[in-house]
Design an enzyme around this catalytic site. Sequence first.
Site, short mmCIF file in Angstrom:
data_model
loop_
_atom_site.label_atom_id
_atom_site.label_comp_id
_atom_site.label_asym_id
_atom_site.label_seq_id
_atom_site.Cartn_x
_atom_site.Cartn_y
_atom_site.Cartn_z
N TYR A 40 0.88 -1.18 0.00
CA TYR A 40 0.00 0.00 0.00
C TYR A 40 0.92 1.23 0.00
CZ TYR A 40 -4.13 2.67 1.61
OH TYR A 40 -5.15 3.57 1.73
N GLU A 64 -11.85 5.05 -6.75
CA GLU A 64 -10.57 5.39 -6.13
C GLU A 64 -9.69 6.18 -7.09
OE1 GLU A 64 -9.89 4.18 -2.85
OE2 GLU A 64 -8.36 5.73 -3.02
N ASP A 65 -9.16 7.26 -6.59
CA ASP A 65 -8.14 8.04 -7.31
C ASP A 65 -8.59 8.50 -8.70
OD1 ASP A 65 -6.80 7.69 -4.98
OD2 ASP A 65 -5.01 6.79 -5.83
N LYS A 118 -5.49 -1.56 -2.53
CA LYS A 118 -6.66 -1.30 -1.67
C LYS A 118 -7.37 -2.62 -1.36
CE LYS A 118 -6.85 3.32 -1.41
NZ LYS A 118 -7.06 4.16 -0.24
N ARG A 150 -5.66 10.30 -11.07
CA ARG A 150 -4.99 11.03 -9.96
C ARG A 150 -4.53 9.97 -8.97
NH1 ARG A 150 -5.21 10.30 -5.09
NH2 ARG A 150 -7.11 11.19 -4.28
N ASN A 201 -0.13 11.66 0.00
CA ASN A 201 0.64 10.44 -0.28
C ASN A 201 1.27 10.53 -1.67
OD1 ASN A 201 -0.23 9.09 2.13
ND2 ASN A 201 -2.23 8.82 1.15
N ASP A 227 -13.88 6.66 -2.12
CA ASP A 227 -13.01 6.56 -0.95
C ASP A 227 -12.27 7.87 -0.68
OD1 ASP A 227 -11.52 5.26 1.08
OD2 ASP A 227 -9.89 4.93 -0.33
N ASP A 228 -11.81 8.54 -1.73
CA ASP A 228 -11.02 9.76 -1.53
C ASP A 228 -11.86 10.89 -0.96
OD1 ASP A 228 -8.43 8.86 -2.67
OD2 ASP A 228 -9.75 8.48 -4.37
N ASN A 245 -4.97 7.77 7.48
CA ASN A 245 -5.17 7.22 6.14
C ASN A 245 -6.54 6.56 6.08
OD1 ASN A 245 -5.01 5.10 3.95
ND2 ASN A 245 -3.05 6.12 3.69
N1 LIG Z 1 -4.33 10.24 3.78
C1 LIG Z 1 -5.35 9.81 3.07
O1 LIG Z 1 -6.12 8.93 3.49
C2 LIG Z 1 -5.62 10.40 1.73
C3 LIG Z 1 -4.72 11.23 1.14
N2 LIG Z 1 -5.00 11.77 -0.09
C4 LIG Z 1 -3.96 12.59 -0.70
O2 LIG Z 1 -4.43 13.90 -0.86
C5 LIG Z 1 -3.79 14.49 -1.97
C6 LIG Z 1 -4.81 15.24 -2.79
O3 LIG Z 1 -5.81 14.38 -3.28
P1 LIG Z 1 -7.08 14.99 -4.06
O4 LIG Z 1 -7.81 15.95 -3.22
O5 LIG Z 1 -7.86 13.87 -4.59
O6 LIG Z 1 -6.32 15.73 -5.24
P2 LIG Z 1 -6.82 16.90 -6.16
O7 LIG Z 1 -5.89 16.95 -7.31
O8 LIG Z 1 -8.28 16.75 -6.40
O9 LIG Z 1 -6.60 18.23 -5.28
C7 LIG Z 1 -5.39 18.80 -4.97
C8 LIG Z 1 -5.66 20.19 -4.42
O10 LIG Z 1 -4.45 20.72 -3.91
C9 LIG Z 1 -4.32 22.06 -4.35
N3 LIG Z 1 -2.92 22.45 -4.43
C10 LIG Z 1 -2.01 22.11 -5.38
N4 LIG Z 1 -0.84 22.73 -5.13
C11 LIG Z 1 -1.01 23.46 -4.00
C12 LIG Z 1 -0.16 24.31 -3.26
N5 LIG Z 1 1.12 24.53 -3.62
N6 LIG Z 1 -0.67 24.90 -2.15
C13 LIG Z 1 -1.94 24.68 -1.78
N7 LIG Z 1 -2.79 23.88 -2.44
C14 LIG Z 1 -2.32 23.28 -3.55
C15 LIG Z 1 -5.00 22.08 -5.71
O11 LIG Z 1 -5.38 23.40 -6.08
C16 LIG Z 1 -6.18 21.18 -5.44
O12 LIG Z 1 -7.22 21.94 -4.87
C17 LIG Z 1 -3.06 13.37 -2.72
O13 LIG Z 1 -1.69 13.44 -2.42
C18 LIG Z 1 -3.61 12.11 -2.09
O14 LIG Z 1 -2.65 11.08 -2.01
C19 LIG Z 1 -6.18 11.55 -0.74
C20 LIG Z 1 -7.10 10.71 -0.19
C21 LIG Z 1 -6.87 10.05 1.07
C1 LIG Z 2 -4.92 7.01 0.59
C2 LIG Z 2 -5.54 7.42 -0.64
O1 LIG Z 2 -6.64 6.97 -0.96
C3 LIG Z 2 -4.89 8.37 -1.49
O2 LIG Z 2 -3.82 8.88 -1.14
O3 LIG Z 2 -5.43 8.67 -2.55
MG LIG Z 3 -7.07 7.33 -2.99
#
Ligand SMILES: NC(=O)C1=CN([C@@H]2O[C@H](COP(=O)(O)OP(=O)(O)OC[C@H]3O[C@@H](n4cnc5c(N)ncnc54)[C@H](O)[C@@H]3O)[C@@H](O)[C@H]2O)C=CC1
Ligand SMILES: CC(=O)C(=O)O
Ligand SMILES: [Mg+2]
Length: 597
Positions: free
Chosen positions: A126, A268-269, A197, A179, A439, A291-292, A484
């Site tokens: 993962y 997902e993603d 996953k 993504r 991540n 999930d996201d 997470n």
């Molecule tokens: N820990 C967890 O369980 C999870 C973590 N994530 C992580 O969250 C991150 C984002 O995922 P999504 O929202 O789906 O992506 P997304 O692409 O939909 O959104 C990214 C956002 O970040 C903003 N952004 C980009 N550069 C920036 C900067 N320099 N300063 C401030 N904001 C900035 C963008 O404008 C956009 O609004 C990914 O890295 C993903 O791995 C996502 C889901 C679960």
């Molecule tokens: C953990 C997860 O779903 C993500 O980073 O997109």
């Molecule tokens: Mg995800």
Amino acid sequence: MWKVPRFAAAGSRRFSTAIHGPCKVHKRGTDILHDPWFNKDTGFPLTERDRLGLRGLLPPRVISFKHQYDRFMDSYRSLEKNTKDQSDKVVSLSKWRILNRLHDRNEILYYSVLINNIKEFAPVIYTPTVGLVCQNYSGLFRRPRGMYFSAKDKGEMMSMIYNWPAQEVDMIVLTDGSRILGLGDLGVQGIGIPIGKLDMYVAAAGFNPQRILPVMLDVGTNNQELLDDPLYLGVRQPRLEGEEYLSIVDEFMEAVYSRWPKAIVQFEDFQMKWAFETLKRYRQRFCMFNDDIQGTAGVALAGLLGTVRAQGRPLSDFLKQKIVVVGAGSAGLGVLNMAVQAVSVMSGSAPKNQFFLIDKDGLVTTERSNLDPAAVPFAKNPRDLEGLTEGASIIEVVKMVKPHVLLGLSGVGGVFNAEVLKAMRKSVSTKPAIFAMSNPTMNAECTAIEAFSHAGENIVFASGSPFENVDLGNGKVGHVNQANNMYLFPGIGLGTLLSGARHITDGMLQEAAQCLASYMTDEDTQKGILYPSIDCIRNVTAEVGAAVLRAAVAEGQAEGHGDVGVKELENMSQEDTVEYVRGNMWYPEYSPLVHEK
Ligand SMILES: NC(=O)C1=CN([C@@H]2O[C@H](COP(=O)(O)OP(=O)(O)OC[C@H]3O[C@@H](n4cnc5c(N)ncnc54)[C@H](O)[C@@H]3O)[C@@H](O)[C@H]2O)C=CC1
Ligand SMILES: CC(=O)C(=O)O
Ligand SMILES: [Mg+2]
């Protein structure tokens, strides 16, 4: 209302002595040895070798399961020793390869080592290693896993779905690769994410690996590097857009539900526009969730409530917390939507100037031109902002707001730089919280060491990918939480499956989040421990699954599962429900194989 019950941690079953019923197999001889669902390698007893036409196809000695297990772990340890001087990338990929080879050969043994060493192996199958695997997938590819539906398969999906060999499928994880973690558009190579996953579904929730299906919807890629790569395994065309794109997803969903009407699909993603659009399009028609957006929201909310308890404050203080969310994508907006719902449940009214949203163009306000409709509810009215304006930077916002929590879901590594983290020392909270949730590891907004060294030792820290706890000197340790969605999606899936619900409602998701929020004791949260150790993930999943199931029953969504009808579900106490969920988890044990034509 948000409650704080406590649950005892349960150990995992290591080598169970329970006798499994026989398993029917429609093959014989080498076909069985080459099928990871049935293969036992040298573990086939002699009588079974006779029955299944295996005699002479294996070395004569029969090796016990425990011996096979120890032999694998010894090989793994030798690999660790032999690669210790190599780069992190080489070591990570070597570990992934050895696990992947076992996955492709003998699933019972694979899931046994995974479940019994989940803390050590989750980072390999993962996040973070799965990100590296996706980046290199075309080169790493040896054997297919899951199904691939591409833009070229339009009109064929209804028959293609029958190419999958299992009669029943309970859980599907679907991506279009647009993504992948914080790594962007990886096209067909994103298949590693559904596989990882679903491994967590088996390990954490005990889904039967013969009833899961990872799926890649390959609608092209806009990643030029991949399009130019001669090894790239996906469709070589730009991504489909608009109605053309949706018609492919529609056809896939129709095909799935025509063959398996009770399956659950986890999206997902997907890039943000399609993540929200598909959730809206399908959630009333099919049993699906994103999930996201939804899983992440519940985990983050549980963490946010944990930070209130970490400050020694009652949960009602959540209404006073100032929270800055950096990242206005599917994950960040999902978190804010759920946080707003929680505020409304707690106070009966909308939040008051509590949440601040920042994207790549800075602070989001109503003055923003081309404001994304999904971000509108969180855009600040400039009249409510003292000294801050549209597009203010993270450091400007943190200095002015002095938030209790700084939460990153931006996908941008290092965006919580030293200056931002130092500014968090002026937080109005007695225990400021920093959540670097992006991540994989290199995309985390900051590392654990950076957070503790710049923001101070009394912070609460959580990251999306694992970091080691931080040695603060003098015997003190800075605890690292892993925020997470893996703490919720397995329980959301299992609770939904066992309830027989046709839809996954907000109520079911809120109960999942509340269950996780109340899992830790006050003593733990005050030490900055907001989430349980991944070692007890099956126990967490049993509790979360039961909460989801009970919510489905309470809302009249449940239709029952297998022999257990709605009436029986209604009559179960909370403890009975947890035991029912736990009792339905699959464990990896060799079953006697019986040949059937
Ligand atoms: N820990 C967890 O369980 C999870 C973590 N994530 C992580 O969250 C991150 C984002 O995922 P999504 O929202 O789906 O992506 P997304 O692409 O939909 O959104 C990214 C956002 O970040 C903003 N952004 C980009 N550069 C920036 C900067 N320099 N300063 C401030 N904001 C900035 C963008 O404008 C956009 O609004 C990914 O890295 C993903 O791995 C996502 C889901 C679960
Ligand atoms: C953990 C997860 O779903 C993500 O980073 O997109
Ligand atoms: Mg995800």
